[in-house]
Design an enzyme around this catalytic site. Structure first.
Site, mmCIF file in Angstrom:
data_model
loop_
_atom_site.group_PDB
_atom_site.id
_atom_site.type_symbol
_atom_site.label_atom_id
_atom_site.label_comp_id
_atom_site.label_asym_id
_atom_site.label_seq_id
_atom_site.Cartn_x
_atom_site.Cartn_y
_atom_site.Cartn_z
ATOM 1 N N TRP A 8 -38.202 -6.750 -38.074
ATOM 2 C CA TRP A 8 -37.633 -8.144 -38.270
ATOM 3 C C TRP A 8 -36.733 -8.805 -37.085
ATOM 4 C CZ3 TRP A 8 -32.694 -7.709 -37.749
ATOM 5 C CH2 TRP A 8 -32.019 -6.390 -38.084
ATOM 6 N N LYS A 57 -48.912 -5.927 -39.631
ATOM 7 C CA LYS A 57 -47.955 -5.976 -41.154
ATOM 8 C C LYS A 57 -46.667 -6.162 -40.393
ATOM 9 C CE LYS A 57 -44.997 -3.563 -43.227
ATOM 10 N NZ LYS A 57 -44.083 -4.633 -43.448
ATOM 11 N N PRO A 58 -46.188 -7.615 -40.701
ATOM 12 C CA PRO A 58 -44.779 -7.925 -40.243
ATOM 13 C C PRO A 58 -43.940 -7.388 -41.327
ATOM 14 C CG PRO A 58 -45.847 -9.826 -41.137
ATOM 15 C CD PRO A 58 -47.147 -8.668 -41.289
ATOM 16 N N SER A 101 -37.730 1.596 -36.832
ATOM 17 C CA SER A 101 -36.793 2.851 -36.920
ATOM 18 C C SER A 101 -37.302 4.128 -36.760
ATOM 19 C CB SER A 101 -35.902 2.982 -38.228
ATOM 20 O OG SER A 101 -36.787 3.209 -39.193
ATOM 21 N N THR A 102 -36.609 5.264 -36.032
ATOM 22 C CA THR A 102 -37.181 6.524 -35.689
ATOM 23 C C THR A 102 -37.586 6.983 -37.151
ATOM 24 O OG1 THR A 102 -35.979 6.686 -33.527
ATOM 25 C CG2 THR A 102 -36.611 8.907 -34.594
ATOM 26 N N GLU A 123 -42.529 2.525 -30.588
ATOM 27 C CA GLU A 123 -41.336 2.057 -29.849
ATOM 28 C C GLU A 123 -40.060 2.120 -31.253
ATOM 29 O OE1 GLU A 123 -40.775 1.030 -26.929
ATOM 30 O OE2 GLU A 123 -43.085 0.959 -26.374
ATOM 31 N N ARG A 151 -25.980 -9.859 -28.444
ATOM 32 C CA ARG A 151 -27.371 -10.450 -28.491
ATOM 33 C C ARG A 151 -27.686 -10.119 -29.743
ATOM 34 N NH1 ARG A 151 -32.908 -9.846 -25.668
ATOM 35 N NH2 ARG A 151 -32.237 -7.845 -25.558
ATOM 36 N N CYS A 153 -32.823 -3.097 -30.301
ATOM 37 C CA CYS A 153 -33.014 -1.508 -30.070
ATOM 38 C C CYS A 153 -32.221 -1.214 -28.630
ATOM 39 C CB CYS A 153 -34.662 -1.241 -30.068
ATOM 40 S SG CYS A 153 -35.432 -2.268 -29.256
ATOM 41 N N GLU A 195 -27.092 5.225 -34.692
ATOM 42 C CA GLU A 195 -27.287 3.892 -34.196
ATOM 43 C C GLU A 195 -26.502 2.674 -35.014
ATOM 44 O OE1 GLU A 195 -31.622 2.556 -34.610
ATOM 45 O OE2 GLU A 195 -31.347 1.060 -32.881
ATOM 46 N N SER A 226 -34.794 -6.728 -20.405
ATOM 47 C CA SER A 226 -36.021 -6.897 -20.593
ATOM 48 C C SER A 226 -36.899 -8.007 -19.903
ATOM 49 C CB SER A 226 -36.201 -7.269 -22.414
ATOM 50 O OG SER A 226 -35.440 -6.408 -22.938
HETATM 51 P P1 NAP Z 1 -38.049 0.031 -40.097
HETATM 52 O O1 NAP Z 1 -37.101 -0.257 -41.511
HETATM 53 O O2 NAP Z 1 -38.329 1.148 -39.480
HETATM 54 O O3 NAP Z 1 -38.946 -1.132 -40.257
HETATM 55 C C1 NAP Z 1 -40.020 -1.480 -39.231
HETATM 56 C C2 NAP Z 1 -41.367 -1.933 -40.008
HETATM 57 O O4 NAP Z 1 -41.775 -0.929 -40.500
HETATM 58 C C3 NAP Z 1 -41.089 -3.093 -41.113
HETATM 59 O O5 NAP Z 1 -42.250 -3.861 -40.812
HETATM 60 C C4 NAP Z 1 -40.900 -2.148 -42.357
HETATM 61 O O6 NAP Z 1 -41.633 -2.792 -43.471
HETATM 62 C C5 NAP Z 1 -42.192 -1.229 -41.988
HETATM 63 N N1 NAP Z 1 -42.002 0.071 -42.747
HETATM 64 C C6 NAP Z 1 -41.140 0.499 -43.469
HETATM 65 N N2 NAP Z 1 -41.311 1.740 -44.084
HETATM 66 C C7 NAP Z 1 -42.649 1.866 -44.089
HETATM 67 C C8 NAP Z 1 -43.736 2.948 -44.552
HETATM 68 N N3 NAP Z 1 -43.216 3.925 -45.361
HETATM 69 N N4 NAP Z 1 -44.841 2.523 -44.479
HETATM 70 C C9 NAP Z 1 -45.319 1.427 -43.681
HETATM 71 N N5 NAP Z 1 -44.456 0.497 -42.864
HETATM 72 C C10 NAP Z 1 -43.094 0.719 -43.164
HETATM 73 O O7 NAP Z 1 -37.126 -0.564 -38.890
HETATM 74 P P2 NAP Z 1 -36.264 -2.161 -39.003
HETATM 75 O O8 NAP Z 1 -34.726 -1.488 -39.595
HETATM 76 O O9 NAP Z 1 -36.894 -3.050 -39.539
HETATM 77 O O10 NAP Z 1 -35.653 -2.146 -37.543
HETATM 78 C C11 NAP Z 1 -34.803 -1.943 -36.866
HETATM 79 C C12 NAP Z 1 -35.007 -0.389 -36.242
HETATM 80 O O11 NAP Z 1 -36.123 -0.815 -35.019
HETATM 81 C C13 NAP Z 1 -33.972 0.032 -35.258
HETATM 82 O O12 NAP Z 1 -33.907 1.432 -35.264
HETATM 83 C C14 NAP Z 1 -34.529 -0.548 -33.617
HETATM 84 O O13 NAP Z 1 -33.539 0.364 -32.829
HETATM 85 C C15 NAP Z 1 -35.862 -0.459 -33.987
HETATM 86 N N6 NAP Z 1 -36.547 -1.143 -32.803
HETATM 87 C C16 NAP Z 1 -36.980 -0.745 -31.604
HETATM 88 C C17 NAP Z 1 -37.617 -1.182 -30.833
HETATM 89 C C18 NAP Z 1 -38.204 -0.798 -29.450
HETATM 90 O O14 NAP Z 1 -39.124 -1.431 -28.889
HETATM 91 N N7 NAP Z 1 -38.173 0.443 -29.385
HETATM 92 C C19 NAP Z 1 -37.797 -2.696 -30.833
HETATM 93 C C20 NAP Z 1 -36.894 -3.417 -32.034
HETATM 94 C C21 NAP Z 1 -36.543 -2.647 -33.005
HETATM 95 P P3 NAP Z 1 -40.271 -3.741 -44.503
HETATM 96 O O15 NAP Z 1 -39.787 -4.873 -43.561
HETATM 97 O O16 NAP Z 1 -41.160 -4.124 -45.633
HETATM 98 O O17 NAP Z 1 -39.571 -2.589 -44.668
#
Ligand code: NAP
Length: 516
Positions: free
Chosen positions: A185, A209-210, A266-267, A287, A315, A321, A417, A477
């Protein structure tokens, strides 16, 4: 806890809050003005589809987290339908010439620029991001479509000198097939185009899948893809609620028709998806999370370092990330850095609804995110850190920009993080000490440092265990540069001339029986 809360309340009384009650424009007006872009159904095979259920999208910046839309809540059936459509479309899209694929991507990018304001408002209202940053995200997002529109024609193979006179060795690059994307998001538009630009340029088709919080930006992209002439089935979007994410994710990671999974998030989630993708041996790009160090050495221009710290940390209210998470400052400039950074925070940061023009700091995405930041602050204070600014919540999911001094590496904020507006500052004595702390993280996405010593610049840039380094620069970026991490920050690269490789495989063709 009580002492912390009292202290926090005192600090918060000086924080400037604007626009929580007096937004310049409301969602209803935006939804009316941007009606063709505000889509709430799934986009599969060029058609808008309902699902059996729907879920709420809320404005995180509104005091009561107002519902702004209800969006189709897709399940495994819709995901499978999208995969099948993408598979059918791949047969045709891979044979469209690279020049034509590039032209379609360019048109998509132009349409994004043309609808920049509306797209930015959608981002602001579903993610809480300040409007200025949302406008920046739309341009950044379009820049990937533009960049890859040119890269499409540069997917060259090789003719390699052969060891035998009667054989020719050719290396052909071919699109892998259907690529599924799961996106976060925090950059609800750019995290999709950074993948889609590369995939479509290579000749792949896509199912997205957003995130549950931000499906509207993804669906607006789908609408513009259609207007740009992306054929049915080439770009599909299946939004779903958090509850359904695992079942939709399972289809996208295990269906045999999917050749590639590209995830940003997330990781922890990345590891779950990687395991699922292993069963059918898919190509993967991950990523994942970061925990960026921001190092200020003795020789640094402290004013420049403060400017970089403000840009890198605040920002998207600290929800990127590549955000600086761990601030390491050398002894001789430690006090000056803290004083100047505190003053810059007072001067430049204004909390409020993202739609208010003065706002620089929106809400965090939800209460869970705010709880995490406040938990890290309380942990640090209980272990001896000093609170210089902020420190707590301002209702709902707003968190005051927070500055902590005398932080030590054992504190929670140094080990995990943050994803919020917290600046924990550690004092260090030597370059070796700073590098040891910086490299102690299991993740390695971005890292930043400020120094005027050229030898040190080379040494530290090479020694930091990260995928991206900002040297005397807090924002790095760009579509032209590579984006990706090492260690548990992920696999693969996005952007740059390398991004398209993630959607290609190299086929070796040996032509034999040729007359010598
Ligand atoms: P997240 O909880 O891992 O969610 C990311 C996506 O994965 C969302 O669409 C989420 O759906 C989906 N998801 C979660 N659990 C899932 C499962 N079991 N099966 C399939 N899809 C699943 O991460 P976030 O909290 O949204 O984003 C923040 C993290 O992203 C931070 O750790 C950040 O560092 C990282 N990030 C990395 C980059 C990069 O380029 N390296 C860029 C941006 C963000 P839902 O929304 O429905 O939960």
């Amino acid at each position: 806890m009580t002492m912390t809360t009292n202290m926090t309340a005192r600090m918060l009384s000086t924080t400037r809050v604007v626009g929580l009650a007096c937004r310049r424009f409301g969602w209803d007006a935006i939804a009316a003005a941007a009606a063709p872009l505000v889509r709430t159904r799934a986009y599969v095979d060029g058609r808008w589809l309902d699902a059996q259920d729907d879920f709420a999208v809320v404005d995180p910046g509104a005091a009561a987290r107002t519902e702004i839309a209800r969006v189709a809540d897709c399940g495994p059936e819709e995901a499978k339908q999208a995969v099948d459509a993408a598979h059918q479309a791949f047969r045709r899209w891979k044979d469209v010439t690279a020049k034509e694929r590039g032209a379609v991507l360019r048109k998509w990018a132009h349409l994004m620029e043309q609808h920049k304001e509306d797209l930015a408002r959608i981002i602001t209202f579903e993610s809480g991001k300040p409007m200025k940053e949302s406008l920046g995200e739309v341009s950044y997002s379009a820049s990937f479509l533009d960049w890859f529109s040119e890269e499409a024609r540069r997917v060259y193979g090789d003719v390699v000198p052969s060891p035998s006179k009667d054989r020719k060795i050719l290396l052909l690059k071919q699109p892998v097939g259907v690529a599924s994307f799961i996106t976060p998001w925090n950059f609800p538009s750019a995290m999709i185009t950074r993948k889609a630009g590369a995939a479509l340029a290579a000749g792949c088709t896509v199912v997205v899948k957003p995130a549950e919080d931000t499906p509207l930006s993804a669906l607006a992209l789908a609408e513009l893809s259609c207007q740009a002439g992306v054929p049915p089935g080439v770009f599909n979007v299946v939004p779903c609620s958090r509850e359904r994410a695992p079942s939709v994710g399972r289809v996208l990671c295990t269906d045999p028709l999917v050749a590639k999974i590209s995830f940003t998030g997330s990781t922890a989630t990345g590891k779950v998806l990687l395991k699922m993708a292993a069963d059918t041996v898919k190509k993967v790009s991950m990523e994942l999370g970061g925990h960026a160090p921001f190092i200020v050495f003795d020789s640094a221009d402290v004013d420049e370092a403060v400017r970089g710290a403000m840009a890198s940390k605040f920002r998207n209210s600290g929800q990127t990330c590549v955000c600086s998470n761990r601030f390491l400052v050398q002894s001789s400039v430690y006090d000056a850095f803290l004083a100047k950074l505190g003053a810059a925070m007072d001067r430049e940061l204004k909390l409020g609804h993202g739609g208010e023009p003065d706002t620089t700091q929106g809400p965090l995405i939800n209460d869970r995110a705010a709880d995490k930041v406040v938990g890290q602050v309380e942990d640090a204070l209980s272990r001896g850190a000093r609170l210089l600014r902020g420190g707590g919540r301002l209702g709902s999911s707003f968190v005051a920009p927070t500055l902590l001094a005398d932080v030590s590496p054992d504190m929670l904020c140094m080990r995990e993080e943050t994803f919020g507006p917290l600046v924990p500052v550690v004092r260090f004595a030597t370059e070796g000490e700073a590098l040891a702390i910086a490299n102690s993280s299991r993740t390695g996405l971005a890292g930043y440092f400020y120094s005027a010593d050229m030898s040190q610049i080379w040494r530290v840039a090479e020694a930091l265990e990260v995928g991206m380094v900002g040297v005397n620069e807090g924002l790095l970026s760009a579509a032209e540069g590579s984006f990706g991490g090492v260690k548990e920050s992920g696999l693969g690269l996005e952007g740059s001339k390398y991004g398209v490789d993630e959607y290609l495989h190299v086929k070796y063709v040996c032509m034999g029986g040729l007359a010598g």
